[in-house]
Design a protein around this motif. Structure first.
Motif, mmCIF file in Angstrom:
data_model
loop_
_atom_site.group_PDB
_atom_site.id
_atom_site.type_symbol
_atom_site.label_atom_id
_atom_site.label_comp_id
_atom_site.label_asym_id
_atom_site.label_seq_id
_atom_site.Cartn_x
_atom_site.Cartn_y
_atom_site.Cartn_z
ATOM 1 N N ARG A 64 -9.949 -28.988 -30.315
ATOM 2 C CA ARG A 64 -10.032 -27.582 -30.713
ATOM 3 C C ARG A 64 -11.106 -26.926 -29.866
ATOM 4 N NH1 ARG A 64 -14.257 -25.792 -33.733
ATOM 5 N NH2 ARG A 64 -15.589 -27.386 -34.646
ATOM 6 N N THR A 65 -11.007 -25.615 -29.725
ATOM 7 C CA THR A 65 -11.965 -24.881 -28.909
ATOM 8 C C THR A 65 -12.647 -23.816 -29.751
ATOM 9 O OG1 THR A 65 -10.258 -23.339 -28.193
ATOM 10 C CG2 THR A 65 -10.685 -25.237 -26.774
ATOM 11 N N ALA A 66 -13.833 -23.434 -29.306
ATOM 12 C CA ALA A 66 -14.572 -22.342 -29.927
ATOM 13 C C ALA A 66 -15.175 -21.510 -28.807
ATOM 14 C CB ALA A 66 -15.668 -22.887 -30.838
ATOM 15 N N GLY A 67 -15.118 -20.204 -28.948
ATOM 16 C CA GLY A 67 -15.661 -19.330 -27.916
ATOM 17 C C GLY A 67 -14.565 -18.838 -26.994
ATOM 18 N N ALA A 68 -14.987 -18.150 -25.949
ATOM 19 C CA ALA A 68 -14.022 -17.590 -25.010
ATOM 20 C C ALA A 68 -14.560 -17.681 -23.590
ATOM 21 C CB ALA A 68 -13.753 -16.125 -25.356
ATOM 22 N N ARG A 69 -13.649 -17.791 -22.675
ATOM 23 C CA ARG A 69 -13.923 -17.803 -21.239
ATOM 24 C C ARG A 69 -14.998 -18.809 -20.853
ATOM 25 N NH1 ARG A 69 -13.038 -12.854 -17.947
ATOM 26 N NH2 ARG A 69 -11.023 -12.144 -18.640
ATOM 27 N N ASN A 70 -16.069 -18.356 -20.207
ATOM 28 C CA ASN A 70 -17.097 -19.270 -19.716
ATOM 29 C C ASN A 70 -17.923 -19.898 -20.828
ATOM 30 O OD1 ASN A 70 -16.296 -18.704 -17.153
ATOM 31 N ND2 ASN A 70 -17.924 -17.235 -16.743
ATOM 32 N N HIS A 71 -17.851 -19.349 -22.021
ATOM 33 C CA HIS A 71 -18.630 -19.871 -23.141
ATOM 34 C C HIS A 71 -17.793 -20.747 -24.071
ATOM 35 C CE1 HIS A 71 -21.877 -17.316 -21.892
ATOM 36 N NE2 HIS A 71 -21.034 -16.293 -21.852
ATOM 37 N N MET A 72 -16.582 -21.099 -23.666
ATOM 38 C CA MET A 72 -15.714 -21.917 -24.507
ATOM 39 C C MET A 72 -16.265 -23.338 -24.607
ATOM 40 S SD MET A 72 -11.612 -22.430 -24.434
ATOM 41 C CE MET A 72 -11.393 -20.707 -24.778
ATOM 42 N N ARG A 73 -16.279 -23.842 -25.821
ATOM 43 C CA ARG A 73 -16.750 -25.195 -26.074
ATOM 44 C C ARG A 73 -15.585 -26.008 -26.625
ATOM 45 N NH1 ARG A 73 -21.874 -25.686 -25.050
ATOM 46 N NH2 ARG A 73 -23.131 -23.826 -24.937
ATOM 47 N N TYR A 74 -15.590 -27.294 -26.322
ATOM 48 C CA TYR A 74 -14.464 -28.171 -26.653
ATOM 49 C C TYR A 74 -14.905 -29.239 -27.635
ATOM 50 C CZ TYR A 74 -12.403 -25.839 -22.698
ATOM 51 O OH TYR A 74 -11.915 -24.873 -21.850
ATOM 52 N N PHE A 75 -14.113 -29.412 -28.689
ATOM 53 C CA PHE A 75 -14.408 -30.376 -29.742
ATOM 54 C C PHE A 75 -13.212 -31.283 -29.977
ATOM 55 C CE2 PHE A 75 -16.884 -26.583 -30.546
ATOM 56 C CZ PHE A 75 -18.143 -27.083 -30.841
ATOM 57 N N PRO A 76 -13.434 -32.602 -30.011
ATOM 58 C CA PRO A 76 -12.324 -33.506 -30.349
ATOM 59 C C PRO A 76 -12.053 -33.425 -31.840
ATOM 60 C CG PRO A 76 -14.331 -34.755 -30.063
ATOM 61 C CD PRO A 76 -14.654 -33.328 -29.700
#
Length: 85
Positions: A64-76
């Motif tokens: 799953r992701t949180a944030g947008a564009r360059n600030h997007m963070r990725y979580f398993p």
């Protein structure tokens, strides 16, 4: 003499894509909540090379992701393999 772009760019096989997606997933598990900039150093690929594997992981519900564009963070996403322990 310069090769054409289509000759230089080789289409990746499904097994190559799956292997790249798995390496990316393992990097996300090791560093949850990181940006793509941090993850590409672990995986050894460019951000553009990882765009399709990320989409594959999101579509299958593994990430799953949180944030947008360059600030997007990725979580398993959590999986049930430890449920029997």
């Amino acid at each position: 003499v310069r090769a054409s772009a289509s000759a230089a760019a080789k289409r990746r096989t499904p097994s190559e894509m799956a292997a790249l997606a798995e390496r990316l997933y393992l990097a996300m598990c090791a560093k949850p909540g990181e940006t793509m900039t941090v993850l590409i150093a672990d995986v050894g690929a460019t951000a553009s090379e990882l765009s399709r594997p990320v989409a594959m992981l999101k579509r299958t519900g593994r990430v799953r992701t949180a944030g947008a564009r360059n600030h997007m963070r990725y979580f398993p996403m959590a999986h049930d393999t430890s449920a029997s322990a």
